[in-house]
Design a protein around this motif. Structure first.
Motif, PDB file in Angstrom:
ATOM      1  N   VAL A  57       0.712  -1.111  -0.390  1.00  0.00           N
ATOM      2  CA  VAL A  57       0.346  -0.098  -0.304  1.00  0.00           C
ATOM      3  C   VAL A  57       1.104   1.213   0.136  1.00  0.00           C
ATOM      4  O   VAL A  57       0.391   1.910  -0.739  1.00  0.00           O
ATOM      5  N   ARG A  58       1.604   1.389   0.948  1.00  0.00           N
ATOM      6  CA  ARG A  58       2.775   2.220   0.822  1.00  0.00           C
ATOM      7  C   ARG A  58       3.605   2.575  -0.186  1.00  0.00           C
ATOM      8  O   ARG A  58       4.175   3.901  -1.247  1.00  0.00           O
ATOM      9  N   GLN A  59       3.561   1.203  -0.633  1.00  0.00           N
ATOM     10  CA  GLN A  59       4.409   1.974  -2.369  1.00  0.00           C
ATOM     11  C   GLN A  59       3.834   2.261  -3.304  1.00  0.00           C
ATOM     12  O   GLN A  59       3.832   1.787  -5.079  1.00  0.00           O
ATOM     13  N   GLY A  60       2.057   1.946  -3.282  1.00  0.00           N
ATOM     14  CA  GLY A  60       1.279   2.376  -4.544  1.00  0.00           C
ATOM     15  C   GLY A  60       0.383   0.998  -5.395  1.00  0.00           C
ATOM     16  O   GLY A  60       0.183   1.017  -5.883  1.00  0.00           O
ATOM     17  N   LEU A  61       0.838  -0.507  -4.830  1.00  0.00           N
ATOM     18  CA  LEU A  61       0.559  -1.291  -5.393  1.00  0.00           C
ATOM     19  C   LEU A  61      -0.444  -1.752  -4.599  1.00  0.00           C
ATOM     20  O   LEU A  61      -0.386  -2.955  -4.180  1.00  0.00           O
ATOM     21  N   GLU A  62      -1.689  -2.350  -5.147  1.00  0.00           N
ATOM     22  CA  GLU A  62      -2.674  -1.408  -4.737  1.00  0.00           C
ATOM     23  C   GLU A  62      -3.341  -3.082  -5.112  1.00  0.00           C
ATOM     24  O   GLU A  62      -3.560  -3.696  -3.763  1.00  0.00           O
ATOM     25  N   ASP A  63      -2.470  -3.572  -6.112  1.00  0.00           N
ATOM     26  CA  ASP A  63      -3.675  -4.817  -6.574  1.00  0.00           C
ATOM     27  C   ASP A  63      -3.276  -5.710  -5.991  1.00  0.00           C
ATOM     28  O   ASP A  63      -3.849  -6.789  -5.360  1.00  0.00           O
ATOM     29  N   GLU A  64      -1.997  -5.626  -5.667  1.00  0.00           N
ATOM     30  CA  GLU A  64      -1.199  -6.599  -5.437  1.00  0.00           C
ATOM     31  C   GLU A  64      -1.462  -6.417  -4.416  1.00  0.00           C
ATOM     32  O   GLU A  64      -2.083  -8.238  -2.417  1.00  0.00           O
ATOM     33  N   ALA A  65      -1.075  -5.442  -2.812  1.00  0.00           N
ATOM     34  CA  ALA A  65      -2.535  -5.932  -1.826  1.00  0.00           C
ATOM     35  C   ALA A  65      -3.379  -6.894  -1.280  1.00  0.00           C
ATOM     36  O   ALA A  65      -3.847  -7.257  -0.466  1.00  0.00           O
ATOM     37  N   LEU A  66      -4.355  -5.675  -2.628  1.00  0.00           N
ATOM     38  CA  LEU A  66      -5.696  -7.101  -2.737  1.00  0.00           C
ATOM     39  C   LEU A  66      -5.295  -8.154  -2.373  1.00  0.00           C
ATOM     40  O   LEU A  66      -6.298  -8.952  -2.007  1.00  0.00           O
ATOM     41  N   SER A  67      -4.663  -8.624  -3.239  1.00  0.00           N
ATOM     42  CA  SER A  67      -4.310 -10.192  -3.814  1.00  0.00           C
ATOM     43  C   SER A  67      -3.993 -11.045  -2.992  1.00  0.00           C
ATOM     44  O   SER A  67      -4.168 -11.801  -2.045  1.00  0.00           O
ATOM     45  N   LEU A 100      -7.460   5.194  -1.954  1.00  0.00           N
ATOM     46  CA  LEU A 100      -6.679   5.938  -2.924  1.00  0.00           C
ATOM     47  C   LEU A 100      -6.658   5.400  -4.714  1.00  0.00           C
ATOM     48  O   LEU A 100      -6.221   6.136  -5.193  1.00  0.00           O
ATOM     49  N   SER A 101      -7.021   3.959  -4.766  1.00  0.00           N
ATOM     50  CA  SER A 101      -7.087   3.848  -6.481  1.00  0.00           C
ATOM     51  C   SER A 101      -9.063   3.261  -6.691  1.00  0.00           C
ATOM     52  O   SER A 101      -9.426   4.426  -5.993  1.00  0.00           O
ATOM     53  N   ARG A 102      -9.164   3.262  -7.380  1.00  0.00           N
ATOM     54  CA  ARG A 102     -10.601   3.826  -8.393  1.00  0.00           C
ATOM     55  C   ARG A 102     -10.995   2.148  -8.266  1.00  0.00           C
ATOM     56  O   ARG A 102     -11.907   1.572  -9.327  1.00  0.00           O
ATOM     57  N   THR A 103     -10.397   1.155  -8.185  1.00  0.00           N
ATOM     58  CA  THR A 103     -11.312   0.121  -7.507  1.00  0.00           C
ATOM     59  C   THR A 103     -12.712  -0.313  -7.069  1.00  0.00           C
ATOM     60  O   THR A 103     -12.952   0.404  -6.582  1.00  0.00           O
ATOM     61  N   GLU A 104     -13.421  -1.087  -7.934  1.00  0.00           N
ATOM     62  CA  GLU A 104     -14.868  -0.926  -7.761  1.00  0.00           C
ATOM     63  C   GLU A 104     -15.708  -0.880  -6.154  1.00  0.00           C
ATOM     64  O   GLU A 104     -14.575  -1.757  -5.505  1.00  0.00           O
ATOM     65  N   MET A 105     -16.662  -0.074  -5.963  1.00  0.00           N
ATOM     66  CA  MET A 105     -16.424   0.108  -4.187  1.00  0.00           C
ATOM     67  C   MET A 105     -17.854  -1.269  -3.813  1.00  0.00           C
ATOM     68  O   MET A 105     -17.723  -1.839  -2.720  1.00  0.00           O
ATOM     69  N   LYS A 106     -17.924  -2.364  -4.731  1.00  0.00           N
ATOM     70  CA  LYS A 106     -18.394  -3.648  -4.739  1.00  0.00           C
ATOM     71  C   LYS A 106     -17.337  -4.069  -3.908  1.00  0.00           C
ATOM     72  O   LYS A 106     -18.075  -5.176  -2.987  1.00  0.00           O
TER      73      LYS A 106
END
Length: 802
Positions: A304-314, A340-346
């Motif tokens: 998350v700190r490095q902006g790797l939101e997709d990897e964090a969610l994985s 921080l990201s545009r991930t779906e709010m669902k």
């Protein structure tokens, strides 16, 4: 233990630990019963231990102290004190048993009261008495109390005891007094043990002294002290903080040699260190095959700190699938991904449901993250719902909601929340202060912003770059350049935001030369401009007619700084050449644009066309604007005015009919004045104000005096279907003139009259303000939708070029 008891006394066999036959204890010796009671207490079976205590025919000092400690350490203080006062022999160990429990649960007043009481009754404290109190002072950051204990240890010579010194080191380090801890560490008379070194190293690491922490680790190794699972995480944290990967790799080698590579806390610290050092490949390699929550949580935080939101969610999904525990530290990091990201709010809603199901909905840390996430995504109703459901709100909770409202344009709501926060006894910090100053700037509420500034100074917080930047912005947006300069000149550190705020502020306040001078100073200080800086520069040039300077800055954007001009920059340049009547250059700039011209560009062309009466250009600009902004009344009104000025009344009427058929209405002009903490608003020919009789009388006086001074009403800004007298009265009662009349009545002589208008000031009111400033010897500051106008002695800061 059970085997030893059976062999010693030939007792009946015992059931598995925790299911002793209480009735059999009577046949045991006092010594054996004491040992069993001690083990029951340590395993948390306090009631079983008490049953044994009650059945013991004889009790010694150990019996009483063990039972008192059992109750005390489990938080059952009433039972502990009842036994304590029944204890026939109260020695230091008895007092310590009670004191340690109160310290463990943070009951500082009771713990210290007992500490002084024990001495009154003749029992002297020992190293364990001091150790318990110092541990509590460290965990609660009780610096003053800790210093008192330190003074007492010096008087009693316990400051030479390594156990006590270790407690002092930890206390000072956790109270952020690292220099005192360092002094103790360096002046220790006895030998330093592993705990001493680890306490000092951890203190350095947690207080931001990463290099000193690394040096401490090196010295510890040289002295022959072995590191452990407490030492390694601290030094790895220090390595990650300063991206000292090479040192981190060496520490990794020590971990392997020392046999701590399988410790989950050490593993998670290694992963965090490599991730912070941007070596994600090694971090991922260490994470492979690991299923412990600590390591996975650590990786999530760093992603998350490095902006790797997709990897964090994985990784989060992997934890959830495998049924691993997700704690109150994991969840805020995951919620930050959605913020921080545009991930779906669902997906975010699913995580919210998981929070409720797992019971983490009661955790303040989690709720704060939820409020922040919803606020940053602009879902303010959900943010407010979570916020209102919180029982315990802190400054972070309020900051998340205030900042969310500011970010989403709900400035008034942000200010109301800030006031509610203050009324609730929550002291604002630098983050919420910066946010509420931004809201004050957008609403141009100078008095409110000044109060926030004053309160922030009173709090005693150290200088904050974000607050200082917000103050410079707020004062410039409120037209108070003197105050903005005071803040700017007092700043120890300035960044690009600071300089840009000043450059834009000067530009908007008609101080083009000061804006350009600030830009030169910024470049001289080594700060490079960005996209926004050039908007301020070019705006300053366009409103001062500085064609050559504007062309120089515009060209340097691409050639010197590699910044591609955007629509806002082209709009400033087109406005500049349009004002000068050079429509050939305007056409050239339009053809140069790499993106489609937006509404800002066409508005500049339309305004220039109206100024110079070039109807053909105006028609093109107006029609394009009607397509880009179908509900905007500006192109209809300006085009109609252009036709009227050219004597083409039929065409002007057609535009008005078209506007009416499309249900488009012109935004009514509104002006407001802030005075004594209250905002007074006025519309054209408004009669709602409680002092309206005085205001209208003042307007009549005002118009009479300025006419005598040479003012002539400009009828082109009056309604065309009125006679001359009606037009003149209509002009006299424009919202700006009502506002300035109220200002003359309500604002003390010598103080500036500050007026805000939602639309551009009309030409007649602009001219009238110049005369009013001269006749009444007042400084009038009028901010319209485009810029500030400072009227003084019959002149305007815009030079009539607005």
């Amino acid at each position: 233990m059970m085997h030893r008891l059976n062999n010693r006394n030939s007792l009946l066999p015992l059931k598995p630990f925790g299911n002793y036959y209480i009735h059999s204890y009577a046949s045991r010796t006092k010594f054996d019963s004491n040992l069993v009671m001690r083990d029951l207490s340590k395993s948390g079976q306090v009631d079983e231990a008490r049953q044994l205590f009650d059945k013991m025919p004889e009790r010694d000092e150990f019996t009483w102290n063990t039972m008192i400690a059992a109750y005390s350490n489990s938080g059952r203080f009433a039972d502990a004190k009842e036994l304590f006062f029944r204890n026939p022999v109260k020695k230091t160990i008895s007092w310590n048993a009670l004191i340690s429990g109160y310290c463990k649960y943070g009951s500082k007043d009771e713990a210290f009261s007992l500490f002084w009481e024990m001495q009154f009754h003749g029992s002297k404290p020992n190293e364990y008495s001091f150790g318990s109190l110092l541990m509590m002072c460290a965990s609660l950051a009780l610096l003053l109390r800790g210093e008192q204990i330190h003074g007492y240890t010096i008087k009693t010579w316990f400051d030479l005891d390594v156990y006590v010194v270790n407690g002092l080191l930890e206390m000072y380090a956790k109270c952020k007094r690292i220099s005192e801890a360092e002094y103790l560490f360096r002046t220790m008379s006895g030998e330093k043990n592993n705990v001493t070194w680890t306490s000092m190293l951890t203190g350095y690491s947690k207080n931001g002294f990463a290099y000193k922490a690394i040096e401490c680790f090196r010295d510890m190794r040289r002295e022959g002290n072995q590191s452990n699972h407490f030492t390694f995480p601290s030094v790895l944290t220090a390595c990650g903080a300063v991206s000292a990967r090479r040192v981190g790799v060496q520490v990794h080698g020590c971990i392997v040699k020392s046999g701590f590579k399988d410790n989950i806390f050490v593993q998670s610290s290694l992963i965090a260190m490599y991730a912070k050092c941007r070596d994600m490949e090694t971090a991922r390699g260490l994470l492979k095959g690991m299923d412990d929550e600590v390591s996975l949580n650590s990786m999530i935080v760093e992603c998350v700190r490095q902006g790797l939101e997709d990897e964090a969610l994985s990784i989060f999904g992997r934890m959830h699938e495998r049924g691993l525990e997700i704690d109150e530290f994991t969840i805020p990091s995951i919620l930050n991904c959605f913020a921080l990201s545009r991930t779906e709010m669902k997906i975010a809603s699913s995580v919210h449901c998981l929070i409720v199901k797992t019971g983490y909905g009661t955790y303040k840390l989690v709720n704060n993250a939820l409020v922040d996430m919803y606020a940053k995504r602009g879902i303010m109703d959900s943010a407010l719902k979570v916020f209102e459901g919180m029982i315990d709100k802190d400054v972070i909770s309020w900051t998340a909601l205030v900042t969310g409202n500011t970010h989403n344009g709900s400035y008034e709501e942000a200010l109301k929340l800030f006031c509610a926060m203050r009324a609730g006894g929550i002291s604002p910090d630098q983050f919420v202060t910066a946010s509420v100053l931004s809201a004050s700037a957008e609403l141009t509420l100078l008095e409110f912003g000044q109060q926030v500034h004053g309160n922030y100074i009173k709090t005693g917080f150290p200088s904050s770059l974000s607050v200082d930047n917000s103050l410079v912005t707020m004062y410039t947006k409120c037209g108070s350049l003197e105050d903005a300069n005071v803040v700017f000149n007092s700043m120890e550190n300035r960044d690009l935001i600071t300089w840009t705020a000043l450059i834009v502020g000067y530009a908007k306040n008609g101080k083009a030369k000061d804006s350009l001078r600030s830009y030169s100073l910024m470049i001289g200080s080594g700060v490079k401009p960005d996209y926004i800086t050039f908007i301020g520069l070019l705006f300053a040039c366009s409103h001062a007619g500085l064609i050559e300077e504007a062309q120089h800055y515009f060209d340097s954007m691409r050639t010197v700084y590699g910044i591609t001009p955007g629509p806002e920059h082209y709009a400033c340049m087109i406005d500049l050449f349009g004002r000068s009547g050079d429509f050939v250059k305007v056409e050239e700039l339009l053809n140069q644009m790499e993106v489609e011209p937006d509404a800002t560009v066409w508005k500049a062309i339309l305004a220039a066309s109206r100024k110079h009466g070039t109807i053909e250009n105006g028609e093109k600009a107006a029609k394009t604007l009607m397509e880009l902004e179908p509900n905007n009344a500006v192109p209809y009104v300006l085009l109609s005015n252009m036709y009227s000025a050219a004597g083409r009344q039929e065409e002007a009427a057609n535009v008005r009919r078209l506007m009416k058929s499309r249900n488009i209405s012109k935004e009514p002009g509104c002006s407001w004045v802030e005075g004594k903490g209250k905002v007074h608003s006025f519309m054209s020919e408004d009669r709602r104000h409680p002092r309206m009789i005085e205001i209208y009388s003042k307007v009549d006086e005002m118009m009479l005096l300025i006419k005598e001074a040479g003012y002539l009403p400009d009828m082109s800004f009056a309604l065309q279907d009125l006679d001359k007298e009606g037009k003149e009265l209509g002009l006299a009662y424009h919202s700006e003139k009502l506002a300035v009349a109220f200002g003359l009545l309500a604002i003390p002589s010598g103080a500036p009259i500050r007026i805000i208008k939602n639309l551009r000031v009309c030409g007649d009111c602009h001219n009238a303000m110049k005369y009013i400033s001269r006749v009444y010897f007042r400084h009038i500051i009028l901010r319209d939708s485009n810029c500030f106008h400072h009227f003084r002695d019959g002149n305007c800061s815009c030079g009539d070029y607005w």
